[in-house]
Design an enzyme around this catalytic site. Sequence first.
Site, mmCIF file in Angstrom:
data_model
loop_
_atom_site.group_PDB
_atom_site.id
_atom_site.type_symbol
_atom_site.label_atom_id
_atom_site.label_comp_id
_atom_site.label_asym_id
_atom_site.label_seq_id
_atom_site.Cartn_x
_atom_site.Cartn_y
_atom_site.Cartn_z
ATOM 1 N N LYS A 271 51.480 76.469 53.425
ATOM 2 C CA LYS A 271 51.824 77.551 54.356
ATOM 3 C C LYS A 271 50.857 78.698 54.099
ATOM 4 O O LYS A 271 50.937 79.391 53.088
ATOM 5 C CB LYS A 271 53.254 78.022 54.155
ATOM 6 C CG LYS A 271 53.661 79.067 55.190
ATOM 7 C CD LYS A 271 55.139 79.356 55.129
ATOM 8 C CE LYS A 271 55.588 80.212 56.289
ATOM 9 N NZ LYS A 271 54.930 81.507 56.394
ATOM 10 N N LYS B 45 59.398 78.145 50.559
ATOM 11 C CA LYS B 45 58.560 79.185 49.967
ATOM 12 C C LYS B 45 58.433 79.022 48.452
ATOM 13 O O LYS B 45 59.341 78.506 47.791
ATOM 14 C CB LYS B 45 59.161 80.574 50.275
ATOM 15 C CG LYS B 45 59.356 80.857 51.757
ATOM 16 C CD LYS B 45 58.052 81.101 52.477
ATOM 17 C CE LYS B 45 57.512 82.491 52.309
ATOM 18 N NZ LYS B 45 58.132 83.484 53.164
HETATM 19 S S1 IVH Z 1 54.001 75.497 62.004
HETATM 20 C C1 IVH Z 1 57.089 75.586 65.143
HETATM 21 N N1 IVH Z 1 52.450 75.220 59.890
HETATM 22 O O1 IVH Z 1 54.067 80.567 59.336
HETATM 23 C C2 IVH Z 1 56.293 75.671 63.914
HETATM 24 N N2 IVH Z 1 53.105 77.407 60.527
HETATM 25 O O2 IVH Z 1 56.784 81.589 59.170
HETATM 26 C C3 IVH Z 1 55.397 76.817 63.911
HETATM 27 N N3 IVH Z 1 52.181 79.179 59.132
HETATM 28 O O3 IVH Z 1 54.289 81.577 62.657
HETATM 29 C C4 IVH Z 1 54.512 76.972 62.804
HETATM 30 N N4 IVH Z 1 51.040 77.876 57.778
HETATM 31 O O4 IVH Z 1 51.964 81.454 61.660
HETATM 32 C C5 IVH Z 1 53.113 76.079 60.698
HETATM 33 N N5 IVH Z 1 51.067 74.846 58.067
HETATM 34 C C6 IVH Z 1 51.706 75.686 58.866
HETATM 35 C C7 IVH Z 1 51.669 77.081 58.667
HETATM 36 C C8 IVH Z 1 52.393 77.902 59.518
HETATM 37 C C9 IVH Z 1 51.363 79.124 58.078
HETATM 38 C C10 IVH Z 1 52.737 80.405 59.727
HETATM 39 C C11 IVH Z 1 52.756 80.394 61.230
HETATM 40 C C12 IVH Z 1 54.186 80.672 61.617
HETATM 41 C C13 IVH Z 1 54.749 81.241 60.359
HETATM 42 C C14 IVH Z 1 56.236 80.997 60.288
#
Ligand code: IVH
Length: 683
Positions: A127, A329
Amino acid sequence: MMGLGKDPQTDRLEEIHAEIERLRSLIRRHDYLYYVMDAPEISDREYDKLFKELEQLENYYPEFLTPDSPTQRVGGVALERFDQVTHVTPMLSLSNIFEVGELIDFDSRVRKLLGATGPAPYVVEPKLDGVAIELVYQDGFLVSGGTRGDGTVGEDVTANIRTIRAIPLSLMANGQLSSASLIDIRGEIFMARSDFDTLNKERDEIGQPSFANPRNAAAGSIRQLDPAITAQRRLRFLAHGVGRIEGASVNTQLELLQGLIELGIPANLEHTKLCEGVDAVLLHYNTLNQVRSQLPFEIDGSVIKVNSLDWQAQLGTKSRSPRWAVAYKFEPMQAETRIIRIEVGVGRTGTLTPVAIMEPVNVGGVNVSRATLHNQDEIDRKDIREGDVVVIQRAGDVIPEVVKVRSECRDSYSQPYQIPDHCPVCGSDAVRLQGQAAKRCLNSSCPARLKETIKHFASRDAMDIEGLGDKLVEQFVDKGLVRDPADIYYLEVETLVSLERMAKKSATNLINAIQKSKKVSSDRFLFSLGIPLVGATVARLLVQSFGDVDSISKKDTSKLSEIPGIGPEVAQSVVKFFSGPKNIEMIQRLLSAGVSPGADASTPDATTPLTGKTVVFTGSISISRSEAKKMVEAAGGSVGSSVTTKTDFLVAGEDPGSKLDKAREIGVKVISEDEFKTLIGVS
Ligand code: IVH
């Protein structure tokens, strides 16, 4: 290599055109090798040489210029403000989890809903701690780039996106997704740690404030109105998903990432793993947690996604997040260091905020030397003293906090710390008003307060005076050149050139920027006055209801509180401000200087830091709960009654209750009343 003289012959022109195309595809290939494959084949110098050759040819033969040429990344002029972009498929956010039990619950829910008997296949990705962006490619060409905003409407940052070399201006025609006529690519814009360090060093050298962390630096860089500035910031991009895809399809998340890479879009397959069942997920989560400090960029957890896109569709979404994915997290990052001394800062409204100045320590890749101590209650509760060895914690982008004191390391001279009874800047009495956690300097002409007032007035969301940074404001106030915001409009080039680091050119630029700021919307003008409790949202509400600042100034508290979102405390603060003769005189001088607030409050800000967020309160704060609730709601958030994993912020006031322990246990961000007010844009 051919000569560069202009040649009228057609076949010669064709040859030149072919050479231009050759250079372009060579440069694109090297961009791809560098940013997508992480395996450059040529040095930066060789790359620059190719780039210059192409630039020269395009200069001589502008008829061959195309908008997707690698030379066309930075173009155009600075914008006045960003347009809005609509995300046709909403950009969702993710539910956060913090412990194994929640992961097991997530997996059980998923399998139950799918009716699966065996282990479910998941993809586990890092993430990234960056800024969410959507890129729209139509017929293979980048046509727009927008921030997430509230998920449906964001800011159009296309010109800035184009400057990021990791993002191709046109897609390669490879692989399963190559037939797509339209594709919305989603991912994170971020800054590598090394680029972040370099940027801060450079900023330090020219007296600009450094960014607190790479995420802030990336967010600040992508929201520049002048793309030339973004271009200098070395931003990166990694994709993690898509919105619309027309004309092509894939079956799984892993195929999707692979397909994006084949189009020339960077995605992080290296740290992404297909995991059959929850045990394998946990293993990869632990691996990521272990490697995180060695990665060139910051990650704050892992994202666990059901791999099959059919299954994702079957599981569907809740209101703000999908049922098929979750963010697991990492523990907040902690480190041990020593408090050298405690400094007390003075805010715009006179609040004294104690800050621990510590021996610098690296916490998860970021150098930390300051931690907020909030207020006297917090200091007493943890018994924090100068000279103490402490455990500090950094979570996301909040200012680091002291979590624990190693009292066993103290010597016998150690004394409990008391915030002074006088303002550290002007020396006047600092008092703690009834029901408030903070001490305040009540001297309205205290230089520290004045500096903060002027900084706020000139800031981007207020009068937006470009170039009037903190260092200059401090000089202006220290030299007595500016005694209130109106004085800014009476400054002259001759006075400015006598200041440090102020050449004639920068002085003229500043005067021009000051002139330019005179045309301002009424809501920004109202916001810039720095009326306590009147943040950007309240200012907008007031202007929408009463038209302009003049009529607002004539309303009494009952009239003001009739507006949904404006409570009695806010109303009183507004009335108090406009009954101050000094304030009225200052506004008069602003208007006489030519500041002309217009009537442009119709476009609501797409987002505030609280849009879509859930806030819980504990302990007593200086405003009533109902007023605080109204403020949160006016900023697009909601107020919860208990702390759960869905809580985004816990605002801890005086004598906090058990909610604080719960929040700490499950890793919910805890913020002070002052930080809450900053988030909401009031103080
Ligand atoms: S998927 C419907 N994959 O985290 C799923 N998000 O807390 C949408 N983010 O808004 C996101 N790394 O900007 C996804 N490997 C990852 C990610 C990721 C960072 C961010 C993203 C999202 C936020 C949510």
